[in-house]
Design a protein around this motif. Structure first.
Motif, PDB file in Angstrom:
ATOM      1  N   LYS A 166       4.101   1.282  -9.969  1.00 42.79           N
ATOM      2  CA  LYS A 166       3.364   2.685  -9.691  1.00 42.79           C
ATOM      3  C   LYS A 166       2.339   2.240  -8.525  1.00 42.79           C
ATOM      4  N   LEU A 167       2.247   2.849  -7.529  1.00 45.93           N
ATOM      5  CA  LEU A 167       1.430   2.534  -6.422  1.00 45.93           C
ATOM      6  C   LEU A 167      -0.087   3.003  -6.805  1.00 45.93           C
ATOM      7  N   HIS A 168      -0.923   2.403  -6.188  1.00 47.12           N
ATOM      8  CA  HIS A 168      -2.544   2.527  -6.536  1.00 47.12           C
ATOM      9  C   HIS A 168      -2.907   3.857  -5.983  1.00 47.12           C
ATOM     10  N   ALA A 169      -2.611   4.298  -4.742  1.00 42.81           N
ATOM     11  CA  ALA A 169      -2.941   5.569  -4.132  1.00 42.81           C
ATOM     12  C   ALA A 169      -1.788   6.618  -4.330  1.00 42.81           C
ATOM     13  N   GLN A 170      -2.460   7.765  -4.500  1.00 42.00           N
ATOM     14  CA  GLN A 170      -1.432   8.871  -4.557  1.00 42.00           C
ATOM     15  C   GLN A 170      -1.422   9.840  -3.511  1.00 42.00           C
ATOM     16  N   GLN A 171      -0.736  10.605  -3.439  1.00 42.08           N
ATOM     17  CA  GLN A 171      -0.546  11.724  -2.177  1.00 42.08           C
ATOM     18  C   GLN A 171      -1.551  12.228  -1.708  1.00 42.08           C
ATOM     19  N   HIS A 172      -2.588  12.509  -2.275  1.00 36.77           N
ATOM     20  CA  HIS A 172      -3.912  13.196  -1.660  1.00 36.77           C
ATOM     21  C   HIS A 172      -5.174  12.319  -2.068  1.00 36.77           C
ATOM     22  N   SER A 173      -4.962  11.173  -2.891  1.00 35.92           N
ATOM     23  CA  SER A 173      -6.136  10.293  -2.908  1.00 35.92           C
ATOM     24  C   SER A 173      -6.608   9.839  -1.675  1.00 35.92           C
ATOM     25  N   ASN A 174      -7.722   9.521  -1.531  1.00 37.81           N
ATOM     26  CA  ASN A 174      -8.634   8.968  -0.332  1.00 37.81           C
ATOM     27  C   ASN A 174      -9.861   7.840  -0.512  1.00 37.81           C
ATOM     28  N   SER A 175      -8.841   6.698  -1.032  1.00 31.24           N
ATOM     29  CA  SER A 175      -9.561   5.505  -1.101  1.00 31.24           C
ATOM     30  C   SER A 175      -9.064   4.467  -0.302  1.00 31.24           C
ATOM     31  N   SER A 176      -9.723   3.888   0.700  1.00 35.67           N
ATOM     32  CA  SER A 176      -9.290   2.727   1.493  1.00 35.67           C
ATOM     33  C   SER A 176      -8.983   1.661   0.693  1.00 35.67           C
ATOM     34  N   GLU A 177      -9.750   1.440  -0.322  1.00 40.33           N
ATOM     35  CA  GLU A 177      -9.395   0.038  -1.358  1.00 40.33           C
ATOM     36  C   GLU A 177      -8.115   0.195  -1.954  1.00 40.33           C
ATOM     37  N   LEU A 178      -7.686   1.428  -2.313  1.00 39.37           N
ATOM     38  CA  LEU A 178      -6.355   1.697  -2.904  1.00 39.37           C
ATOM     39  C   LEU A 178      -5.222   1.573  -2.001  1.00 39.37           C
ATOM     40  N   ILE A 179      -5.314   2.094  -0.861  1.00 37.63           N
ATOM     41  CA  ILE A 179      -4.382   1.927   0.514  1.00 37.63           C
ATOM     42  C   ILE A 179      -4.217   0.610   0.563  1.00 37.63           C
ATOM     43  N   THR A 180      -5.306  -0.151   0.759  1.00 36.93           N
ATOM     44  CA  THR A 180      -5.140  -1.743   1.087  1.00 36.93           C
ATOM     45  C   THR A 180      -4.155  -2.417   0.077  1.00 36.93           C
ATOM     46  N   LYS A 181      -4.679  -2.127  -1.040  1.00 39.07           N
ATOM     47  CA  LYS A 181      -3.582  -2.688  -2.190  1.00 39.07           C
ATOM     48  C   LYS A 181      -2.089  -2.350  -1.904  1.00 39.07           C
ATOM     49  N   ASP A 182      -1.645  -1.190  -1.552  1.00 40.46           N
ATOM     50  CA  ASP A 182      -0.506  -0.606  -1.545  1.00 40.46           C
ATOM     51  C   ASP A 182       0.044  -1.273  -0.485  1.00 40.46           C
ATOM     52  N   HIS A 183      -0.628  -1.314   0.563  1.00 34.91           N
ATOM     53  CA  HIS A 183      -0.434  -1.859   2.087  1.00 34.91           C
ATOM     54  C   HIS A 183       0.138  -3.549   1.706  1.00 34.91           C
ATOM     55  N   ALA A 184      -0.777  -4.272   1.087  1.00 38.07           N
ATOM     56  CA  ALA A 184      -0.441  -5.565   0.675  1.00 38.07           C
ATOM     57  C   ALA A 184       0.987  -5.835  -0.177  1.00 38.07           C
ATOM     58  N   PHE A 185       0.854  -4.801  -1.175  1.00 40.57           N
ATOM     59  CA  PHE A 185       2.224  -4.915  -1.947  1.00 40.57           C
ATOM     60  C   PHE A 185       3.487  -4.628  -0.804  1.00 40.57           C
ATOM     61  N   GLY A 186       3.321  -3.616  -0.120  1.00 39.66           N
ATOM     62  CA  GLY A 186       4.504  -3.264   0.840  1.00 39.66           C
ATOM     63  C   GLY A 186       4.563  -4.376   1.797  1.00 39.66           C
ATOM     64  N   TYR A 187       3.944  -5.125   2.301  1.00 40.62           N
ATOM     65  CA  TYR A 187       3.887  -6.123   3.119  1.00 40.62           C
ATOM     66  C   TYR A 187       4.853  -7.212   2.442  1.00 40.62           C
ATOM     67  N   GLU A 188       4.361  -7.773   1.401  1.00 43.28           N
ATOM     68  CA  GLU A 188       5.077  -8.764   0.424  1.00 43.28           C
ATOM     69  C   GLU A 188       6.518  -8.567   0.122  1.00 43.28           C
ATOM     70  N   LYS A 189       6.709  -7.032  -0.296  1.00 44.05           N
ATOM     71  CA  LYS A 189       7.946  -6.613  -0.487  1.00 44.05           C
ATOM     72  C   LYS A 189       8.922  -6.569   0.808  1.00 44.05           C
ATOM     73  N   GLY A 190       8.126  -6.364   1.954  1.00 48.96           N
ATOM     74  CA  GLY A 190       9.204  -6.523   3.120  1.00 48.96           C
ATOM     75  C   GLY A 190       9.385  -7.704   3.458  1.00 48.96           C
ATOM     76  N   LEU A 191       8.393  -8.877   3.317  1.00 46.56           N
ATOM     77  CA  LEU A 191       8.776 -10.197   3.667  1.00 46.56           C
ATOM     78  C   LEU A 191       9.907 -10.746   2.527  1.00 46.56           C
TER      79      LEU A 191
END
Length: 280
Positions: free
Chosen positions: A247-272
């Protein structure tokens, strides 16, 4: 001739995951695609990807989370939209510039489809953006009924979020000649959709408009049909997915930069990891 397509699902602030995957692609200079389709936040991610500059989509999302102009819950008692999608025009022009000239140059001879829903008849529209319409198309594709202003005008028509008519535009990609399709998801690979509370209220709110009511009634059904197509593609069609396996940290309408950053890092590692598996 075989064509490769990249499809990016929408998902509001869950798009941080998609932006991370795409940043891995930019870092590794991986962009073999002939066809691009983006839905809602996925269309914004695709546009910044075509600019070929890392972290720009993430920075744009930070502008949305850190500015009360975009999300204002006080508007609930004022009968106004909670989210101001038009704020993206200022973001893309000044705060985190989206260089449309560069994007167009980088996508020369490529097929682009920004997915949106015709707000009059409920049909999907795959907008081929130009210098003049690109930003308007992104705003239209992200205009959510009941949450934002509901629709955005391009030319003589009003459009709203593409997820309500074709949230996984795989069939469209095949119609464009794609035989090798990569989908970046913001939901799990095999997760089916149920009718959401937003769909339910949209159905009630638009009870007099049969075509629009139908959108909200059948949204989850069309999603599940697309998912079935993905999991069981026709002969000669190869479909791969990059999807979160937790489950991703951020949700569709959540507004937390911290949570989005965690999901970005997860996606980045997944992409690599995906690229390593492809041995590019």
């Amino acid at each position: 001739m075989s064509k490769k397509a990249l499809i990016i699902q929408g998902g509001g602030f869950r798009t941080g995951f998609s932006a991370g995957v795409l940043d891995a692609f930019i870092e590794k200079e991986y962009n073999p695609f002939d066809i691009y389709a983006g839905v809602s936040g996925g269309a914004i991610a695709a546009s910044y990807f075509l600019q070929q500059e890392k972290r720009k989509c993430l920075e744009a999302m930070f502008c949305l989370t850190d500015n009360s102009r975009f999300i204002n819950y006080r508007n609930l008692v004022r009968s106004k939209p909670v989210m101001d999608v038009d704020f993206f025009r200022e973001i893309s022009s000044d705060l985190v510039p989206l260089d449309i000239s560069k994007v167009i140059a980088n996508s020369k001879d490529k097929k682009i489809g920004i997915v949106m829903t015709n707000a009059n008849n409920g049909n999907p529209h795959y907008h081929e953006p130009t210098q003049e319409t690109w930003i308007d198309a992104l705003i239209a594709s992200s205009s959510m009924p009941l949450v934002t202003k509901g629709a955005h005008r391009i030319g003589d028509d009003d459009f709203m979020d593409g997820a309500w008519s074709d949230s996984l535009p795989v069939k469209w990609a095949v119609e464009q000649g794609a035989t090798d399709i990569l989908i970046i998801r913001t939901t799990a690979e095999k997760e089916k959709m149920q009718q959401s509370w937003l769909d339910y209220f949209g159905e009630l709110y638009n009870w007099r408009q049969k075509d629009i009511k139908r959108i909200f009634q059948t949204n989850h059904i069309k999603f599940n049909q697309s998912l079935e197509f993905i999991l069981n593609p026709p002969a000669g069609i190869r479909i791969q997915q990059i999807a979160p396996d937790k489950k991703l940290h951020a949700q569709q309408h959540s507004n937390s930069s911290e949570l989005i950053t965690k999901d970005h890092a997860f996606g980045y590692e997944k992409g690599l990891a995906i690229l390593e598996g492809m041995k590019i």
